[in-house]
Design a protein around this motif. Structure first.
Motif, PDB file in Angstrom:
ATOM      1  N   VAL A 149       0.835  -1.207   0.000  1.00  0.00           N
ATOM      2  CA  VAL A 149       0.000   0.000   0.000  1.00  0.00           C
ATOM      3  C   VAL A 149       0.865   1.251   0.000  1.00  0.00           C
ATOM      4  N   SER A 150       1.956   1.205   0.726  1.00  0.00           N
ATOM      5  CA  SER A 150       2.822   2.374   0.881  1.00  0.00           C
ATOM      6  C   SER A 150       3.277   2.953  -0.451  1.00  0.00           C
ATOM      7  N   GLY A 151       3.740   2.095  -1.350  1.00  0.00           N
ATOM      8  CA  GLY A 151       4.292   2.579  -2.612  1.00  0.00           C
ATOM      9  C   GLY A 151       3.269   3.225  -3.521  1.00  0.00           C
ATOM     10  N   ALA A 152       2.040   2.726  -3.486  1.00  0.00           N
ATOM     11  CA  ALA A 152       1.019   3.243  -4.393  1.00  0.00           C
ATOM     12  C   ALA A 152       0.626   4.677  -4.064  1.00  0.00           C
ATOM     13  N   ILE A 153       0.554   5.013  -2.777  1.00  0.00           N
ATOM     14  CA  ILE A 153       0.047   6.326  -2.362  1.00  0.00           C
ATOM     15  C   ILE A 153       1.165   7.241  -1.870  1.00  0.00           C
ATOM     16  N   ALA A 154       2.386   6.932  -2.256  1.00  0.00           N
ATOM     17  CA  ALA A 154       3.529   7.725  -1.815  1.00  0.00           C
ATOM     18  C   ALA A 154       3.458   9.157  -2.330  1.00  0.00           C
ATOM     19  N   GLU A 155       4.157  10.050  -1.663  1.00  0.00           N
ATOM     20  CA  GLU A 155       4.404  11.434  -2.067  1.00  0.00           C
ATOM     21  C   GLU A 155       3.254  12.403  -1.804  1.00  0.00           C
ATOM     22  N   ARG A 156       2.122  11.903  -1.298  1.00  0.00           N
ATOM     23  CA  ARG A 156       1.032  12.852  -0.982  1.00  0.00           C
ATOM     24  C   ARG A 156       0.175  12.398   0.192  1.00  0.00           C
ATOM     25  N   VAL A 157       0.417  11.226   0.748  1.00  0.00           N
ATOM     26  CA  VAL A 157      -0.395  10.755   1.864  1.00  0.00           C
ATOM     27  C   VAL A 157       0.194  11.238   3.187  1.00  0.00           C
ATOM     28  N   LYS A 158      -0.688  11.581   4.120  1.00  0.00           N
ATOM     29  CA  LYS A 158      -0.229  11.965   5.449  1.00  0.00           C
ATOM     30  C   LYS A 158       0.375  10.753   6.144  1.00  0.00           C
ATOM     31  N   LEU A 159       1.513  10.946   6.776  1.00  0.00           N
ATOM     32  CA  LEU A 159       2.212   9.836   7.405  1.00  0.00           C
ATOM     33  C   LEU A 159       1.372   9.190   8.496  1.00  0.00           C
ATOM     34  N   TRP A 160       0.761   9.996   9.344  1.00  0.00           N
ATOM     35  CA  TRP A 160      -0.023   9.429  10.449  1.00  0.00           C
ATOM     36  C   TRP A 160      -1.238   8.662   9.951  1.00  0.00           C
ATOM     37  N   ALA A 161      -1.853   9.153   8.880  1.00  0.00           N
ATOM     38  CA  ALA A 161      -3.000   8.451   8.308  1.00  0.00           C
ATOM     39  C   ALA A 161      -2.579   7.084   7.779  1.00  0.00           C
ATOM     40  N   TYR A 162      -1.438   7.060   7.093  1.00  0.00           N
ATOM     41  CA  TYR A 162      -0.932   5.783   6.572  1.00  0.00           C
ATOM     42  C   TYR A 162      -0.629   4.811   7.704  1.00  0.00           C
ATOM     43  N   LEU A 163      -0.010   5.285   8.766  1.00  0.00           N
ATOM     44  CA  LEU A 163       0.342   4.408   9.879  1.00  0.00           C
ATOM     45  C   LEU A 163      -0.901   3.866  10.578  1.00  0.00           C
ATOM     46  N   LEU A 164      -1.923   4.706  10.743  1.00  0.00           N
ATOM     47  CA  LEU A 164      -3.171   4.239  11.353  1.00  0.00           C
ATOM     48  C   LEU A 164      -3.838   3.188  10.470  1.00  0.00           C
ATOM     49  N   PHE A 165      -3.831   3.428   9.168  1.00  0.00           N
ATOM     50  CA  PHE A 165      -4.381   2.437   8.236  1.00  0.00           C
ATOM     51  C   PHE A 165      -3.650   1.112   8.364  1.00  0.00           C
ATOM     52  N   THR A 166      -2.334   1.162   8.441  1.00  0.00           N
ATOM     53  CA  THR A 166      -1.519  -0.048   8.521  1.00  0.00           C
ATOM     54  C   THR A 166      -1.850  -0.856   9.778  1.00  0.00           C
ATOM     55  N   VAL A 167      -2.003  -0.172  10.894  1.00  0.00           N
ATOM     56  CA  VAL A 167      -2.319  -0.865  12.151  1.00  0.00           C
ATOM     57  C   VAL A 167      -3.613  -1.668  12.015  1.00  0.00           C
ATOM     58  N   ILE A 168      -4.641  -1.052  11.446  1.00  0.00           N
ATOM     59  CA  ILE A 168      -5.950  -1.706  11.343  1.00  0.00           C
ATOM     60  C   ILE A 168      -5.948  -2.783  10.260  1.00  0.00           C
ATOM     61  N   TYR A 169      -5.394  -2.447   9.103  1.00  0.00           N
ATOM     62  CA  TYR A 169      -5.454  -3.358   7.956  1.00  0.00           C
ATOM     63  C   TYR A 169      -4.618  -4.613   8.195  1.00  0.00           C
ATOM     64  N   VAL A 170      -3.413  -4.416   8.718  1.00  0.00           N
ATOM     65  CA  VAL A 170      -2.527  -5.560   8.955  1.00  0.00           C
ATOM     66  C   VAL A 170      -2.924  -6.304  10.229  1.00  0.00           C
ATOM     67  N   GLY A 171      -3.377  -5.563  11.221  1.00  0.00           N
ATOM     68  CA  GLY A 171      -3.708  -6.205  12.492  1.00  0.00           C
ATOM     69  C   GLY A 171      -4.989  -7.002  12.466  1.00  0.00           C
ATOM     70  N   ILE A 172      -5.955  -6.590  11.611  1.00  0.00           N
ATOM     71  CA  ILE A 172      -7.275  -7.235  11.650  1.00  0.00           C
ATOM     72  C   ILE A 172      -7.700  -7.785  10.288  1.00  0.00           C
ATOM     73  N   VAL A 173      -7.709  -6.933   9.261  1.00  0.00           N
ATOM     74  CA  VAL A 173      -8.267  -7.335   7.965  1.00  0.00           C
ATOM     75  C   VAL A 173      -7.453  -8.451   7.320  1.00  0.00           C
ATOM     76  N   TYR A 174      -6.153  -8.240   7.171  1.00  0.00           N
ATOM     77  CA  TYR A 174      -5.300  -9.250   6.521  1.00  0.00           C
ATOM     78  C   TYR A 174      -5.376 -10.620   7.192  1.00  0.00           C
ATOM     79  N   PRO A 175      -5.225 -10.732   8.523  1.00  0.00           N
ATOM     80  CA  PRO A 175      -5.239 -12.071   9.126  1.00  0.00           C
ATOM     81  C   PRO A 175      -6.584 -12.773   9.031  1.00  0.00           C
ATOM     82  N   ILE A 176      -7.684 -12.021   9.081  1.00  0.00           N
ATOM     83  CA  ILE A 176      -8.991 -12.665   8.970  1.00  0.00           C
ATOM     84  C   ILE A 176      -9.175 -13.253   7.573  1.00  0.00           C
ATOM     85  N   ILE A 177      -8.835 -12.477   6.539  1.00  0.00           N
ATOM     86  CA  ILE A 177      -8.935 -13.001   5.172  1.00  0.00           C
ATOM     87  C   ILE A 177      -7.994 -14.194   5.005  1.00  0.00           C
ATOM     88  N   GLY A 178      -6.789 -14.091   5.537  1.00  0.00           N
ATOM     89  CA  GLY A 178      -5.839 -15.196   5.436  1.00  0.00           C
ATOM     90  C   GLY A 178      -6.317 -16.466   6.111  1.00  0.00           C
TER      91      GLY A 178
END
Length: 436
Positions: A149-178
């Motif tokens: 995800v990081s590479g696609a939205i680089a150069e204009r995304v807020k850092l804190w927004a990206y980090l919050l997204f990562t916490v939720i997406y990797v912590g919950i969404v990815y493992p449930i689908i997996g």
């Protein structure tokens, strides 16, 4: 010499004891061998994060280098920690009855509060390696999904927004689908097959990237009067180094997914993986030349990654010949996908959506076409891809949208034009100091 019955009985007892000792030694040696290979594979997957950092920093503009490297440094940290807190136990509950959600509360308690009670071997993996090795290997996969995800939205995304997204997406969404496949969930019971994650890792990350690209919007000046404006990357050599590091790491990504050091299967997987990468690079080379009328190095590099993503779903069940076909088609698809995204004004800095989503879907469907296992069907693969895709995209879109209407997900126009390095980090990625 005469033997008594007691003598013969003693000889038999000694032989049985020696056989039992030999069997125990073989079992222990096999465990050690498997575990060493899995730990090496873990290290190889870990080094992929350096590869992602190189690709993203190389393709990104120089004024955003520190911001890009900062994200790629913090992402594996977040990925591993969130996987330890909850992801591991959401993904591997070991469904007694196949379903859509499970949580191994006992495993979580054992991991955090009573590690001395952890089984020496991961029983759900046929005892082929230790519980701790399994956690770390799988955690590297989780962190990889976020990095996409990081590479696609680089150069204009807020850092804190990206980090919050990562916490939720990797912590919950990815493992449930997996868990629906690798945790013995519903997709697994249907016969859906994804050996090392063309869908469960790459397209899940790709769907997240697509949602981000849509909601964050294109970079300023990327699309002007219907034309796409190229924004030169900071370092082509760095991008090349990043791709080769990713290729190296893929030996652990796919080879480790054998989940043992089986010499025949591991070597087979590494052959199909390498052939697909080569064919992908060739496909990207030819398609790039046909479309852009130039020898486009970027398309060759993304073609290599496309081939790797494409073979990941079936590297253990697809023969070398079909692996070449899958990789070559993936190399063509990544070019076509990049062109289509630009026509739709969807700005993806590194081509993450094209590489990981488009080719992840292709590779998973290819299992239903080329697999040597007659139980693998195209319809089942298509169903699995659709379910995972709808879920991943919907969750990512909702997360990004909520962040957009609350904390915001895009930096100011001023910061974007002048570069994120100076405003958010106070240093530059490339600085030349002249002695006075």
């Amino acid at each position: 010499m005469k033997w008594s019955f007691n003598d013969l009985a003693q000889v038999s007892t000694d032989a049985l004891a020696q056989g039992a000792d030999l069997s125990a030694d073989i079992t222990q040696n096999l465990l050690t061998t498997n575990n060493v290979w899995m730990m090496l594979s873990t290290a190889l997957v870990f080094i992929m994060h350096l590869g992602f950092a190189g690709v993203e920093a190389g393709f990104g503009q120089a004024k955003n280098t520190v911001n890009i490297l900062f994200k790629n440094t913090v992402t594996p940290i977040i990925g591993i920690v969130t996987y330890a807190i909850c992801g591991f136990f959401l993904m591997y509950p070991g469904f007694d009855v196949p379903g859509w959600f499970g949580f191994d509360g006992a495993g979580w308690s054992m991991f955090w509060f009573a590690p001395e009670n952890a089984d020496v071997t991961a029983g759900y993996a046929d005892g082929g390696y230790t519980y701790w090795t399994d956690f770390l290997f799988q955690a590297m996969f989780a962190a990889t999904a976020a990095t996409i995800v990081s590479g696609a939205i680089a150069e204009r995304v807020k850092l804190w927004a990206y980090l919050l997204f990562t916490v939720i997406y990797v912590g919950i969404v990815y493992p449930i689908i997996g868990s629906w496949k690798w945790g013995g969930g519903m997709l697994d019971s249907w016969g859906f097959y994804d050996f090392a994650g063309s869908t469960l890792v790459h397209s899940v990350g790709g769907w997240g990237a697509l949602a981000g690209v849509i909601l964050v919007g294109p970079r300023i000046g990327k699309y002007v009067n219907g034309k796409t404006v190229d924004k030169p990357g900071a370092s082509v050599p760095l991008a090349v180094i990043g791709v080769f590091l990713l290729w190296l790491g893929w030996f652990g990504f796919n080879g480790g997914s054998v989940l043992s050091a089986d010499p025949g299967l591991v070597s087979f997987v590494l052959v199909t993986t390498s052939l697909a990468a080569c064919a992908g690079g060739l496909g990207g080379f030819l398609a790039g030349y046909f479309v852009f009328k130039r020898l486009d190095l970027g398309m060759v590099l993304n073609g290599i990654l496309a081939g790797l993503v494409g073979i990941t779903a079936g590297a253990d069940v697809i023969n070398p010949g079909p692996a070449l076909i899958i990789g070559f088609i993936a190399g063509i698809l990544v070019v076509m996908s990049a062109v289509i995204l630009d026509k739709m004004h969807l700005d993806d800095v590194v081509g993450a959506v094209s590489v990981h989503l488009t080719c992840g879907v292709w590779g998973t469907l290819a299992v239903g076409i080329f697999s040597t296992n007659p139980d693998h069907s195209f319809l089942t693969q298509l169903t699995g891809v659709a379910i995972c895709g709808i879920t991943a995209f919907a969750c990512a879109f909702i997360i990004f949208y909520l962040l957009k209407v609350t904390v915001g997900i895009r930096v100011s126009e001023e910061h974007e034009r002048t570069g994120l390095d100076s405003h958010e980090h106070g240093i530059r990625g490339y600085t030349i100091v002249y002695d006075e």
